[in-house]
Design an enzyme around this catalytic site. Structure first.
Site, PDB file in Angstrom:
ATOM      1  N   ASN A  14       0.877  -1.168   0.000  1.00  0.00           N
ATOM      2  CA  ASN A  14       0.000   0.000   0.000  1.00  0.00           C
ATOM      3  C   ASN A  14       0.919   1.223   0.000  1.00  0.00           C
ATOM      4  O   ASN A  14       1.496   1.558   1.023  1.00  0.00           O
ATOM      5  CB  ASN A  14      -0.901  -0.013   1.245  1.00  0.00           C
ATOM      6  N   LYS A  16       0.219   4.225  -0.189  1.00  0.00           N
ATOM      7  CA  LYS A  16      -0.404   5.421   0.405  1.00  0.00           C
ATOM      8  C   LYS A  16      -0.138   6.620  -0.521  1.00  0.00           C
ATOM      9  O   LYS A  16      -0.058   6.437  -1.732  1.00  0.00           O
ATOM     10  CB  LYS A  16       0.098   5.632   1.840  1.00  0.00           C
ATOM     11  N   HIS A  98      -9.438   1.447   5.067  1.00  0.00           N
ATOM     12  CA  HIS A  98      -8.152   1.623   5.744  1.00  0.00           C
ATOM     13  C   HIS A  98      -8.353   2.555   6.938  1.00  0.00           C
ATOM     14  O   HIS A  98      -9.140   3.501   6.857  1.00  0.00           O
ATOM     15  CB  HIS A  98      -7.111   2.194   4.774  1.00  0.00           C
ATOM     16  N   GLU A 100      -6.704   4.896   8.037  1.00  0.00           N
ATOM     17  CA  GLU A 100      -6.461   6.323   7.765  1.00  0.00           C
ATOM     18  C   GLU A 100      -7.700   6.960   7.148  1.00  0.00           C
ATOM     19  O   GLU A 100      -8.006   8.130   7.416  1.00  0.00           O
ATOM     20  CB  GLU A 100      -5.225   6.467   6.857  1.00  0.00           C
ATOM     21  N   GLU A 169      -5.293  -4.664  10.624  1.00  0.00           N
ATOM     22  CA  GLU A 169      -4.245  -3.660  10.818  1.00  0.00           C
ATOM     23  C   GLU A 169      -4.497  -2.917  12.128  1.00  0.00           C
ATOM     24  O   GLU A 169      -5.290  -1.959  12.157  1.00  0.00           O
ATOM     25  CB  GLU A 169      -4.252  -2.651   9.662  1.00  0.00           C
ATOM     26  N   GLY A 175       2.780   2.370  10.800  1.00  0.00           N
ATOM     27  CA  GLY A 175       3.756   3.447  10.643  1.00  0.00           C
ATOM     28  C   GLY A 175       4.476   3.819  11.919  1.00  0.00           C
ATOM     29  O   GLY A 175       5.156   4.836  11.983  1.00  0.00           O
ATOM     30  N   SER A 213       3.556  -2.151  10.298  1.00  0.00           N
ATOM     31  CA  SER A 213       5.014  -2.242  10.506  1.00  0.00           C
ATOM     32  C   SER A 213       5.584  -3.618  10.155  1.00  0.00           C
ATOM     33  O   SER A 213       6.475  -4.115  10.854  1.00  0.00           O
ATOM     34  CB  SER A 213       5.377  -1.830  11.933  1.00  0.00           C
TER      35      SER A 213
HETATM   36  P1  13P Z   1       3.170   0.397   7.684  1.00  0.00           P
HETATM   37  O1  13P Z   1       3.656  -0.905   7.088  1.00  0.00           O
HETATM   38  O2  13P Z   1       3.924   1.584   7.191  1.00  0.00           O
HETATM   39  O3  13P Z   1       3.069   0.309   9.176  1.00  0.00           O
HETATM   40  O4  13P Z   1       1.672   0.612   7.146  1.00  0.00           O
HETATM   41  C1  13P Z   1       0.761  -0.428   7.264  1.00  0.00           C
HETATM   42  C2  13P Z   1      -0.456  -0.054   6.494  1.00  0.00           C
HETATM   43  O5  13P Z   1      -1.181   0.839   6.860  1.00  0.00           O
HETATM   44  C3  13P Z   1      -0.732  -0.786   5.243  1.00  0.00           C
HETATM   45  O6  13P Z   1      -2.002  -0.526   4.762  1.00  0.00           O
END
Ligand code: 13P
Length: 252
Positions: A14, A16, A98, A100, A169, A175, A213
């Site tokens: 992903n 982002k 997601h 976010e 997640e 992150g 992560s």
């Molecule tokens: P990270 O791997 O950067 O923690 O992000 C995970 C994520 O949100 C994947 O959709």
């Protein structure tokens, strides 16, 4: 499913809101020239770069997807992208719900479910994200939160529920460099699998991905868990060497 490799683990990047035309060229080229991988792999690029991604990954073993899709078919929804538009040029996956988007765009469980349904209606596989915040985990609400999030989707998709994928997640692991331990992740995955079992006879073969992560050094222990069928990778998917190392950690 007709894909003879659908039993393999799946690792999805992903990206982002990262990348540029030039940066993507280098990343996609590196992924494409990696040679055979022990898993299925895909990248979810920002909308403006989907055409570039599709073109660069054509005739490669790596698939691609979007990071969201509209719940609506078409109409006056400025800025939204419909599942039909994604399907129009061969999009395979759409991440929906997601954390976010749930947090920054106030997406409700029902909106996420409607997006998943819109994707499926166009033959795009939704990767439905669920996960608890740190406050929810600390309050002992993890199970209740993920169950509530998944239940809205199961209820909306009804007999098509087995066609989605689910990504667990934990918000506190995204992150942050904090990863759920393999045991913590497995416990939630087992719970989600049991919930799916109650809804569909195909639960055993559904893909449950872990995200938060995931890095080259922790991927193998996560992917070794019985109910973890792959990963949804954020930061580490932006570096070909790391993403490919995670892909190579796939177990089955
Ligand atoms: P990270 O791997 O950067 O923690 O992000 C995970 C994520 O949100 C994947 O959709």
């Amino acid at each position: 499913m007709s894909d003879p490799q659908s039993h393999r683990q799946l690792v999805v990047g992903n990206w982002k809101m990262h990348g540029s035309h030039a940066v993507n060229e280098a990343l996609l080229e590196a992924l494409k020239s990696a040679g055979p991988l022990p898993c299925n792999a895909a990248v979810c690029a920002p909308f403006p770069y989907l055409a570039q991604t599709a073109e660069r990954l054509a005739r490669s073993a790596i698939s691609w997807g979007a990071q969201d899709c509209s719940a609506h078919e078409q109409g006056a929804y400025t800025g939204e992208v419909s599942a039909a538009m994604l399907a129009d040029f061969g999009c395979r996956y759409a991440i929906v719900g997601h954390s976010e988007r749930r947090a920054l765009h106030a997406e409700s469980d029902q909106l996420v479910a409607d997006k998943a349904q819109a994707a499926l209606a166009r033959g795009v596989t939704p990767i439905v994200c669920v996960g608890e915040t740190l406050a929810e985990r600390d309050a002992g609400q993890t199970d209740a939160v993920v169950k509530r999030q998944l239940s809205a989707v199961i209820h909306t998709l009804a007999h098509c529920a087995s066609e989605m994928m689910v990504a667990y997640e934990p918000v506190w692991a995204i992150g942050t460099g904090l990863t759920a331990t393999p045991e913590q992740a497995q416990a939630v995955h087992a719970l989600l699998r049991a919930q799916l079992h109650a809804a569909t006879e195909h639960a055993a073969s559904m893909k449950l991905l872990y995200g938060g992560s995931v890095k080259p050094d922790n991927a193998a222990s996560l992917f070794a868990q019985p109910d973890i069928d792959g990963g949804l990778i954020g930061g580490a998917s932006l570096k070909a060497i790391d993403f490919l190392a995670i892909c190579r950690a796939a177990q089955r």
